[in-house]
Design a protein around this motif. Structure first.
Motif, mmCIF file in Angstrom:
data_model
loop_
_atom_site.group_PDB
_atom_site.id
_atom_site.type_symbol
_atom_site.label_atom_id
_atom_site.label_comp_id
_atom_site.label_asym_id
_atom_site.label_seq_id
_atom_site.Cartn_x
_atom_site.Cartn_y
_atom_site.Cartn_z
ATOM 1 N N HIS A 50 0.819 -1.220 0.000
ATOM 2 C CA HIS A 50 0.000 0.000 0.000
ATOM 3 C C HIS A 50 0.848 1.264 0.000
ATOM 4 N N LEU A 51 2.048 1.215 0.559
ATOM 5 C CA LEU A 51 2.954 2.358 0.467
ATOM 6 C C LEU A 51 3.384 2.578 -0.980
ATOM 7 N N THR A 52 3.586 1.478 -1.711
ATOM 8 C CA THR A 52 3.962 1.578 -3.125
ATOM 9 C C THR A 52 2.845 2.222 -3.932
ATOM 10 N N ALA A 55 2.728 5.879 -3.128
ATOM 11 C CA ALA A 55 3.825 6.608 -3.775
ATOM 12 C C ALA A 55 3.470 6.942 -5.223
ATOM 13 N N GLU A 56 2.840 5.998 -5.908
ATOM 14 C CA GLU A 56 2.431 6.238 -7.294
ATOM 15 C C GLU A 56 1.386 7.351 -7.374
ATOM 16 N N GLN A 57 0.432 7.319 -6.451
ATOM 17 C CA GLN A 57 -0.618 8.336 -6.429
ATOM 18 C C GLN A 57 -0.052 9.713 -6.093
ATOM 19 N N LYS A 65 6.099 16.511 -8.642
ATOM 20 C CA LYS A 65 6.881 17.400 -7.771
ATOM 21 C C LYS A 65 7.343 16.702 -6.485
ATOM 22 N N PHE A 66 6.582 15.685 -6.063
ATOM 23 C CA PHE A 66 6.917 14.966 -4.828
ATOM 24 C C PHE A 66 7.033 13.481 -5.140
ATOM 25 N N LEU A 269 -1.716 9.328 2.039
ATOM 26 C CA LEU A 269 -1.164 8.389 3.016
ATOM 27 C C LEU A 269 -2.225 7.897 3.986
ATOM 28 N N ASN A 270 -3.076 8.781 4.465
ATOM 29 C CA ASN A 270 -4.114 8.362 5.404
ATOM 30 C C ASN A 270 -5.141 7.450 4.740
#
Length: 339
Positions: A50-52, A55-57, A65-66, A269-270
């Protein structure tokens, strides 16, 4: 290695046929903000999955930019190493258990791991998404970190070992069991008569394989992802402690990110955290069947005798004194009287 190409140079190369496919212009440059994320579980664990996705989103919704760079499975060092890197700014993000090394800096963070406190997920989220969670985030913020609103789920923990099923507290007597490096974990298992040893997770498999310890305790998702079933025979469904990961960010690094991008990253993230919680809860049930098929022997456990043993050993009284009346009252408001 990141290769930066100017727009003029990019056009020249493309025209010469050196680059066959043009990159979207918004991603043709390096991100303005690149944050590394360190975790201590394998890439296949729902946390990293889910972190991956998050990160894509984030990259898409911030127009490049981020950018997050994920380093799972202790690639950046053990928990204590990553926390040190986070504090110094060498690492921008670290997901850490409040009960684990974070509690060495912020003792109150460990209260979510009080033994046999939460009987189920409704009781847990009532506390961690409610008053208790708000209190802990306040303490973590005062400790110098930025912390996201939601805590990620690691699941309820079970005891595995290579000797025997754990049915009663007496079955733990003198058992050498690995626990995370945490005073609360050590106290819990000492109070139950075991012989706990604090080890970073990166050392667990080899310690079990070489019989340095007889057992360990973790949720099924960790047991499966780290292949601990290869070196453990019995799994007792004690659900003795819940554990989760706070998403921590270096304050100086975060302060350099514009407010609108901060808001986008936090929202994503949330949301990812909520999805991860759903997956972990479902997976930890389904994985019991998979682990049993792999040879692990499961047994259900009545928590009442364990809670009584902890009470008689003075465990709850001791930790109420250490945590203080305010956080303990917030815990008991969600779960009922513990002692």
């Amino acid at each position: 290695m990141t290769l930066t190409i100017s727009r003029r140079r990019f056009a020249t190369l493309a025209g010469a046929g050196a680059i066959s496919t043009a990159l979207p212009l918004r991603y043709a440059h390096a991100a303005e903000h690149t944050f590394k994320i360190g975790t201590n579980v394998p890439a296949s664990h729902p946390l990293n999955v889910h972190l991956t996705k998050a990160a894509e989103q984030v990259k898409e919704q911030t127009n490049g930019k981020f950018e997050f760079q994920l380093f799972p499975n202790n690639q950046l060092g053990a928990d204590s190493d990553m926390l040190s890197q986070l504090r110094s700014g060498a690492l921008e993000c670290f997901l850490n258990s409040g009960v684990n090394v974070l509690s060495t800096i912020i003792p109150a963070a460990a209260i979510s791991g009080v033994g046999f406190a939460f009987k189920d997920y409704p009781a847990l989220w009532s506390a961690m998404d409610g008053k208790l969670g708000a209190h802990l985030r306040q303490q973590i913020t005062r400790g110098g970190f930025v912390v996201m609103d939601k805590i990620w789920d690691n699941g309820f923990r079970m005891i595995t070992n290579s000797s025997r099923p754990i049915v009663q507290p007496e079955d733990l007597k003198n058992m050498k069991i690995r626990v995370p490096v945490s005073a609360l974990w050590l106290s819990l298992f000492k109070s139950l008569g075991a012989s706990p040893t604090g080890l970073n997770f990166a050392e667990v498999y080899s310690a079990l394989q070489t019989k340095v310890v007889d057992g360990q305790e973790n949720p099924p998702a960790i047991i499966s992802a780290a292949k601990l079933f290869e070196v453990q025979k019995y799994c007792s469904v004690t659900n003795h402690m819940w554990d989760g990961w706070w998403f921590l960010i270096n304050r100086r690094s975060w302060g350099q990110v514009p407010a609108d991008i901060q808001a986008t990253v936090s929202r994503i993230l949330n949301s990812a955290c909520e999805a991860e919680r759903t997956d972990v809860a479902a997976q930890n049930i389904a994985l019991q069947k998979d682990l049993a098929a792999a040879g692990m022997i499961f047994n259900e456990v009545n928590p009442a005798p364990f809670r009584e043993a902890l009470s008689q050993a003075g465990f709850y009284k001791e930790w109420r004194g250490k945590f203080g009346d305010e956080p303990w009252a917030l815990l008991e408001e969600a779960v009922g009287k513990l002692a």
